[in-house]
Write a protein that holds these residues in place. Structure first.
Motif, PDB file in Angstrom:
ATOM      1  N   TYR A  78       0.591  -1.874  -0.314  1.00 40.41           N
ATOM      2  CA  TYR A  78      -0.086  -0.019  -0.169  1.00 40.41           C
ATOM      3  C   TYR A  78       0.409   1.434   0.178  1.00 40.41           C
ATOM      4  CZ  TYR A  78      -4.340  -2.711   1.054  1.00 40.41           C
ATOM      5  OH  TYR A  78      -5.446  -3.347   0.850  1.00 40.41           O
ATOM      6  N   TYR A  79       1.609   1.492  -1.297  1.00 37.80           N
ATOM      7  CA  TYR A  79       2.920   2.286  -1.042  1.00 37.80           C
ATOM      8  C   TYR A  79       1.894   3.784  -1.446  1.00 37.80           C
ATOM      9  CZ  TYR A  79       5.934  -1.701  -1.918  1.00 37.80           C
ATOM     10  OH  TYR A  79       6.097  -2.396  -1.243  1.00 37.80           O
ATOM     11  N   SER A  80       1.188   4.054  -0.809  1.00 40.16           N
ATOM     12  CA  SER A  80      -0.150   4.976  -0.904  1.00 40.16           C
ATOM     13  C   SER A  80       0.606   5.856   0.511  1.00 40.16           C
ATOM     14  CB  SER A  80      -1.341   5.402  -2.019  1.00 40.16           C
ATOM     15  OG  SER A  80      -2.121   4.101  -0.674  1.00 40.16           O
ATOM     16  N   ARG A  81      -0.225   5.215   0.694  1.00 47.75           N
ATOM     17  CA  ARG A  81       0.286   5.056   2.037  1.00 47.75           C
ATOM     18  C   ARG A  81       1.858   6.324   2.482  1.00 47.75           C
ATOM     19  NH1 ARG A  81       0.500   0.648   6.137  1.00 47.75           N
ATOM     20  NH2 ARG A  81       1.394  -0.428   4.546  1.00 47.75           N
ATOM     21  N   ALA A  82       2.877   5.992   1.699  1.00 47.39           N
ATOM     22  CA  ALA A  82       3.936   6.186   2.539  1.00 47.39           C
ATOM     23  C   ALA A  82       4.185   8.047   1.314  1.00 47.39           C
ATOM     24  CB  ALA A  82       5.578   5.591   2.035  1.00 47.39           C
ATOM     25  N   ARG A  83       3.379   7.561   0.400  1.00 47.41           N
ATOM     26  CA  ARG A  83       3.367   9.438  -0.254  1.00 47.41           C
ATOM     27  C   ARG A  83       2.631   9.754   0.006  1.00 47.41           C
ATOM     28  NH1 ARG A  83       3.503   5.725  -5.121  1.00 47.41           N
ATOM     29  NH2 ARG A  83       1.733   4.567  -4.767  1.00 47.41           N
ATOM     30  N   ASN A  84       1.337   9.711   0.860  1.00 44.98           N
ATOM     31  CA  ASN A  84       1.036   9.946   1.725  1.00 44.98           C
ATOM     32  C   ASN A  84       1.665  10.765   3.138  1.00 44.98           C
ATOM     33  OD1 ASN A  84      -1.525  10.627  -0.170  1.00 44.98           O
ATOM     34  ND2 ASN A  84      -3.046   8.558   0.695  1.00 44.98           N
ATOM     35  N   LEU A  85       2.249   9.614   3.677  1.00 48.71           N
ATOM     36  CA  LEU A  85       3.009  10.240   4.174  1.00 48.71           C
ATOM     37  C   LEU A  85       4.393  11.152   4.113  1.00 48.71           C
ATOM     38  CD1 LEU A  85       3.197   8.930   7.131  1.00 48.71           C
ATOM     39  CD2 LEU A  85       5.415   8.088   6.730  1.00 48.71           C
ATOM     40  N   HIS A  86       4.049  11.564   3.187  1.00 45.84           N
ATOM     41  CA  HIS A  86       5.862  11.821   2.796  1.00 45.84           C
ATOM     42  C   HIS A  86       4.871  14.090   3.184  1.00 45.84           C
ATOM     43  CE1 HIS A  86       9.258  13.744   0.116  1.00 45.84           C
ATOM     44  NE2 HIS A  86       8.750  13.937   1.250  1.00 45.84           N
ATOM     45  N   PHE A  87       4.214  13.474   2.054  1.00 44.68           N
ATOM     46  CA  PHE A  87       3.067  14.729   1.387  1.00 44.68           C
ATOM     47  C   PHE A  87       2.589  16.093   2.669  1.00 44.68           C
ATOM     48  CE2 PHE A  87      -0.858  16.836   0.879  1.00 44.68           C
ATOM     49  CZ  PHE A  87      -0.833  17.897  -0.230  1.00 44.68           C
ATOM     50  N   LEU A 110      -5.783  16.052   6.941  1.00 43.10           N
ATOM     51  CA  LEU A 110      -4.769  15.580   6.864  1.00 43.10           C
ATOM     52  C   LEU A 110      -4.955  14.256   5.720  1.00 43.10           C
ATOM     53  CD1 LEU A 110      -2.866  15.541   9.907  1.00 43.10           C
ATOM     54  CD2 LEU A 110      -2.567  17.029   8.212  1.00 43.10           C
ATOM     55  N   LYS A 111      -4.537  14.183   4.308  1.00 44.68           N
ATOM     56  CA  LYS A 111      -3.806  13.393   3.350  1.00 44.68           C
ATOM     57  C   LYS A 111      -3.449  11.884   3.784  1.00 44.68           C
ATOM     58  CE  LYS A 111      -3.588  14.614  -0.785  1.00 44.68           C
ATOM     59  NZ  LYS A 111      -2.741  15.117  -2.091  1.00 44.68           N
ATOM     60  N   GLY A 112      -4.283  11.258   3.508  1.00 42.69           N
ATOM     61  CA  GLY A 112      -4.147   9.960   4.306  1.00 42.69           C
ATOM     62  C   GLY A 112      -4.905   9.803   5.661  1.00 42.69           C
ATOM     63  N   VAL A 113      -5.438   9.973   6.448  1.00 44.03           N
ATOM     64  CA  VAL A 113      -5.655   9.793   7.705  1.00 44.03           C
ATOM     65  C   VAL A 113      -7.536  10.194   6.886  1.00 44.03           C
ATOM     66  CG1 VAL A 113      -6.516  11.511   9.634  1.00 44.03           C
ATOM     67  CG2 VAL A 113      -3.846  11.286   8.109  1.00 44.03           C
ATOM     68  N   GLY A 114      -8.397   8.886   7.782  1.00 46.60           N
ATOM     69  CA  GLY A 114     -10.107   9.089   7.647  1.00 46.60           C
ATOM     70  C   GLY A 114     -10.537   9.193   8.618  1.00 46.60           C
ATOM     71  N   ASP A 115     -11.552   8.641   9.141  1.00 48.97           N
ATOM     72  CA  ASP A 115     -12.250   8.290  10.336  1.00 48.97           C
ATOM     73  C   ASP A 115     -11.868   7.749  11.379  1.00 48.97           C
ATOM     74  OD1 ASP A 115     -14.531   9.060  11.742  1.00 48.97           O
ATOM     75  OD2 ASP A 115     -14.535   7.247  12.158  1.00 48.97           O
ATOM     76  N   TYR A 116     -10.747   6.717  11.348  1.00 49.29           N
ATOM     77  CA  TYR A 116     -10.484   6.012  12.015  1.00 49.29           C
ATOM     78  C   TYR A 116      -9.352   6.584  12.759  1.00 49.29           C
ATOM     79  CZ  TYR A 116      -6.996   2.923  14.394  1.00 49.29           C
ATOM     80  OH  TYR A 116      -5.785   2.194  15.045  1.00 49.29           O
ATOM     81  N   THR A 117      -7.988   6.932  11.494  1.00 56.16           N
ATOM     82  CA  THR A 117      -6.597   7.121  12.139  1.00 56.16           C
ATOM     83  C   THR A 117      -6.720   8.893  12.636  1.00 56.16           C
ATOM     84  OG1 THR A 117      -5.790   6.520  10.483  1.00 56.16           O
ATOM     85  CG2 THR A 117      -4.966   8.160  11.804  1.00 56.16           C
ATOM     86  N   ALA A 118      -7.851  10.063  12.084  1.00 54.05           N
ATOM     87  CA  ALA A 118      -7.985  10.497  12.925  1.00 54.05           C
ATOM     88  C   ALA A 118      -9.057  11.177  14.254  1.00 54.05           C
ATOM     89  CB  ALA A 118      -8.877  11.480  12.149  1.00 54.05           C
ATOM     90  N   SER A 119      -9.260   9.843  14.389  1.00 53.25           N
ATOM     91  CA  SER A 119     -10.253   9.490  15.548  1.00 53.25           C
ATOM     92  C   SER A 119      -8.396   8.380  16.642  1.00 53.25           C
ATOM     93  CB  SER A 119     -10.635   8.403  15.881  1.00 53.25           C
ATOM     94  OG  SER A 119     -12.339   8.950  14.815  1.00 53.25           O
ATOM     95  N   ALA A 120      -8.046   8.259  15.852  1.00 53.99           N
ATOM     96  CA  ALA A 120      -6.670   7.373  17.039  1.00 53.99           C
ATOM     97  C   ALA A 120      -6.251   8.484  17.282  1.00 53.99           C
ATOM     98  CB  ALA A 120      -6.392   5.958  15.356  1.00 53.99           C
ATOM     99  N   ILE A 121      -5.646   9.538  16.598  1.00 52.70           N
ATOM    100  CA  ILE A 121      -4.101  10.787  16.727  1.00 52.70           C
ATOM    101  C   ILE A 121      -5.733  11.319  17.685  1.00 52.70           C
ATOM    102  CG2 ILE A 121      -2.665  12.294  15.965  1.00 52.70           C
ATOM    103  CD1 ILE A 121      -3.133  10.761  13.498  1.00 52.70           C
ATOM    104  N   ALA A 122      -6.215  12.084  17.360  1.00 56.82           N
ATOM    105  CA  ALA A 122      -7.046  12.572  18.208  1.00 56.82           C
ATOM    106  C   ALA A 122      -7.157  12.266  19.724  1.00 56.82           C
ATOM    107  CB  ALA A 122      -8.350  13.391  18.082  1.00 56.82           C
ATOM    108  N   SER A 123      -7.238  11.077  19.757  1.00 54.95           N
ATOM    109  CA  SER A 123      -7.289   9.999  21.485  1.00 54.95           C
ATOM    110  C   SER A 123      -5.732  10.462  22.540  1.00 54.95           C
ATOM    111  CB  SER A 123      -8.144   9.168  21.447  1.00 54.95           C
ATOM    112  OG  SER A 123      -7.538   7.856  20.202  1.00 54.95           O
TER     113      SER A 123
END
Length: 259
Positions: A78-87, A110-123
């Motif tokens: 899932y290499y788009s994760r790495a490209r979004n990470l850099h972006f 943020l690019k590459g951050v959806g509902d799950y990841t936004a919730s995870a980081i916020a919490s």
DNA sequence: AATCCGGGGTG
DNA sequence: CACCCAGGATT
């Protein structure tokens, strides 16, 4: 509340010690969450260590070349994760003055951050009351409450997010979110969950109704794959045999049956 | 709502 | 080998 108490007690007792659980630095939490999307801890851990070593801060990551980042990502998929990470690293450094977004609402942008990841980081990083719903949460909630709504249906996604939001512990959202995911990952597993030593034996609807192995329900994806493709090949009269390699050059890696 | 993106794991 | 796992972007 009994559910939350048992869950958090289980977590205190059984959780794994992982490097991203030793910090509340949003950069590290974000990095770990992106790496762990669709990836098991066992596979992602060495990559996390490598990234932290090579890019200790978001500025290091932002200043890196995409080539070097992709190289470090190699083998994870899932290499788009790495490209979004850099972006996103460059975006935060250049457009947000190096200040990591600190709310669910802003993290979601943020690019590459959806509902799950936004919730995870916020919490986890900011202790915001934002319920995570990942594959582990779908499994734990569908089994414990005996919910048969397909988890990949529009209604299911809404229902489980809503339920998770009512359950999340408002006093310790970070611990609660990590507890329910960890419970799903190492005890309430997809196959052969450890029901015999489960603290929820007396209240899990699935266990009491022999539905553990059918929950969570998932809609079939009726993917139609071409199983048979018949064709005739007229032989070159000058040749005595077919060459599978010659056919491979035309059709690619397809297996052939000669009838 | 359906499809794609890459690996690992399991039967 | 066939099938499962699953977050986010895209169409």
């Amino acid at each position: 509340m009994d559910f939350n108490h048992k869950l958090i007690t289980w977590y205190s007792d059984k959780k794994r010690e992982l490097p991203w659980r030793e910090t509340s630095n949003p950069y590290y939490i974000w990095l770990s969450e992106i790496i762990l999307q669709q990836t098991q801890v066992k596979q992602g851990l060495p990559y996390y260590d490598a990234f932290v070593t090579q890019y200790p801060t978001i500025f290091d990551l932002a200043n890196a070349s995409e080539t070097s980042i992709l190289k470090l990502w190699q083998g994870l998929g899932y290499y788009s994760r790495a490209r979004n990470l850099h972006f996103t690293a460059k975006h935060i450094v250049n457009e947000l003055d190096g200040k990591f977004p600190n709310t669910y609402k802003d993290l979601l942008k943020l690019k590459g951050v959806g509902d799950y990841t936004a919730s995870a980081i916020a919490s986890i990083a900011f202790n915001e009351v934002a319920a995570v719903v990942d594959g582990n949460v779908y499994r734990v909630l569908s089994r414990y409450f005996g919910i048969e709504t397909p988890i990949n249906s529009t209604l299911g996604i809404k229902e489980f997010k809503s339920l998770a939001s009512t359950l999340i512990d408002h006093k310790q959202p970070a611990t609660y979110n990590q507890a329910i995911m960890e419970f799903g990952a190492i005890q309430c597993k997809p196959k052969n969950p450890d029901c015999t030593v489960c603290p929820f034996q007396d209240s899990c609807v699935a266990l009491q109704n022999q539905m553990v192995d059918v929950l969570p329900v998932k809609l079939k994806k009726t993917k139609v794959t071409v199983k048979y493709f018949n064709f005739l090949v007229f032989m070159d009269p000058n040749k005595k045999h077919f060459s599978k390699n010659a056919l491979k050059k035309v059709f690619g890696n397809i297996s052939f049956n000669f009838l």
